[in-house]
Design a protein around this motif. Structure first.
Motif, PDB file in Angstrom:
ATOM      1  N   ASP A 135       0.830  -1.211   0.000  1.00 42.59           N
ATOM      2  CA  ASP A 135       0.000   0.000   0.000  1.00 42.59           C
ATOM      3  C   ASP A 135       0.862   1.257   0.000  1.00 42.59           C
ATOM      4  OD1 ASP A 135      -2.256  -1.592   0.045  1.00 42.59           O
ATOM      5  OD2 ASP A 135      -2.639  -1.316   2.187  1.00 42.59           O
ATOM      6  N   LEU A 136       1.934   1.255   0.784  1.00 45.94           N
ATOM      7  CA  LEU A 136       2.837   2.406   0.806  1.00 45.94           C
ATOM      8  C   LEU A 136       3.449   2.655  -0.571  1.00 45.94           C
ATOM      9  CD1 LEU A 136       4.751   1.865   4.163  1.00 45.94           C
ATOM     10  CD2 LEU A 136       3.078   3.655   3.662  1.00 45.94           C
ATOM     11  N   ALA A 137       3.751   1.598  -1.289  1.00 44.52           N
ATOM     12  CA  ALA A 137       4.405   1.723  -2.591  1.00 44.52           C
ATOM     13  C   ALA A 137       3.495   2.333  -3.646  1.00 44.52           C
ATOM     14  CB  ALA A 137       4.911   0.361  -3.061  1.00 44.52           C
ATOM     15  N   ALA A 138       2.198   2.368  -3.403  1.00 44.08           N
ATOM     16  CA  ALA A 138       1.252   2.926  -4.375  1.00 44.08           C
ATOM     17  C   ALA A 138       0.987   4.412  -4.143  1.00 44.08           C
ATOM     18  CB  ALA A 138      -0.059   2.151  -4.317  1.00 44.08           C
ATOM     19  N   VAL A 139       1.744   5.044  -3.281  1.00 44.67           N
ATOM     20  CA  VAL A 139       1.504   6.443  -2.929  1.00 44.67           C
ATOM     21  C   VAL A 139       1.726   7.376  -4.126  1.00 44.67           C
ATOM     22  CG1 VAL A 139       3.856   6.929  -2.069  1.00 44.67           C
ATOM     23  CG2 VAL A 139       1.894   8.165  -1.114  1.00 44.67           C
ATOM     24  N   GLU A 140       0.871   8.367  -4.266  1.00 47.37           N
ATOM     25  CA  GLU A 140       0.970   9.311  -5.376  1.00 47.37           C
ATOM     26  C   GLU A 140       2.056  10.363  -5.173  1.00 47.37           C
ATOM     27  OE1 GLU A 140      -3.016  10.781  -5.759  1.00 47.37           O
ATOM     28  OE2 GLU A 140      -3.660   9.026  -6.899  1.00 47.37           O
ATOM     29  N   ALA A 152       6.653   1.631  -9.539  1.00 56.95           N
ATOM     30  CA  ALA A 152       6.679   1.874 -10.987  1.00 56.95           C
ATOM     31  C   ALA A 152       5.280   2.009 -11.582  1.00 56.95           C
ATOM     32  CB  ALA A 152       7.435   0.760 -11.700  1.00 56.95           C
ATOM     33  N   ASN A 153       4.291   1.379 -10.979  1.00 53.86           N
ATOM     34  CA  ASN A 153       2.927   1.502 -11.492  1.00 53.86           C
ATOM     35  C   ASN A 153       2.405   2.930 -11.399  1.00 53.86           C
ATOM     36  OD1 ASN A 153       2.639  -1.209 -12.202  1.00 53.86           O
ATOM     37  ND2 ASN A 153       1.966  -1.771 -10.150  1.00 53.86           N
ATOM     38  N   VAL A 154       2.906   3.693 -10.437  1.00 56.19           N
ATOM     39  CA  VAL A 154       2.467   5.076 -10.246  1.00 56.19           C
ATOM     40  C   VAL A 154       3.533   6.070 -10.710  1.00 56.19           C
ATOM     41  CG1 VAL A 154       1.599   6.742  -8.552  1.00 56.19           C
ATOM     42  CG2 VAL A 154       1.069   4.308  -8.278  1.00 56.19           C
TER      43      VAL A 154
END
Length: 165
Positions: A30-35, A65-67
């Motif tokens: 979840d942290l890795a998806a931060v904007e 990398a997804n964001v």
């Protein structure tokens, strides 16, 4: 995704303290998806520490990398041996293309192609070709399709309201 620095720190504290490995892993993902790009850079940095599970670095980088594909790409090229130390040969050859594949920047396709020629064996180029196709498609959507979609939305939004007046 929209965590501010305080929320991010609270989630990170929860992840560090989690006794259940599944819960801990989910919190780090979840942290890795931060904007927020600065916070995403923190996730990348922690991927190389002992804070997250050792074999978790590649997953965290791919999630960032997804964001933030450019940020994760640069980080990957600078830290590849550390990130991929837990991967087997196949995992190492597919990791870099997977990091690049979320990009919508045509320059990333050029950089990935150059990287793959030097570093990925010819028999492992399938993932590279998939990533190149994804990048080109994402760039096409960004350049051609999003303006069309935006124009359609604007047309729909302004059309009915005028008809009812």
């Amino acid at each position: 995704r929209s965590a501010d620095p305080q929320t991010f720190r609270e989630l990170r504290t929860l992840a560090k303290a989690a006794h259940n490995p599944l819960e801990r892993n989910e919190l780090y993902i979840d942290l890795a998806a931060v904007e927020d790009e600065k916070l995403a850079a923190e996730v990348l940095a922690l991927a190389l520490t002992d804070e997250a599970p050792t074999n978790f670095a590649p997953l965290l980088v791919r999630e960032v990398a997804n964001v933030h594909p450019q940020l994760a790409w640069r980080f990957t090229l600078e830290n590849l041996p550390k990130i991929t130390r837990s991967l087997d040969a196949l995992g190492r050859s597919t990791f870099v293309p997977r990091v690049a594949s979320a990009s919508n920047d045509p320059k990333m396709a050029v950089e990935l192609a150059a990287y793959s020629q030097k570093n990925i064996p010819p028999d492992a180029q399938g993932e590279v070709q998939t990533a190149l196709a994804n990048i080109r498609n994402n760039a096409d959507i960004q350049a051609r399709r999003l303006p069309q979609i935006n124009a359609w939305i604007v047309g729909k939004a302004s059309g009915p309201s005028r008809a009812h007046r």
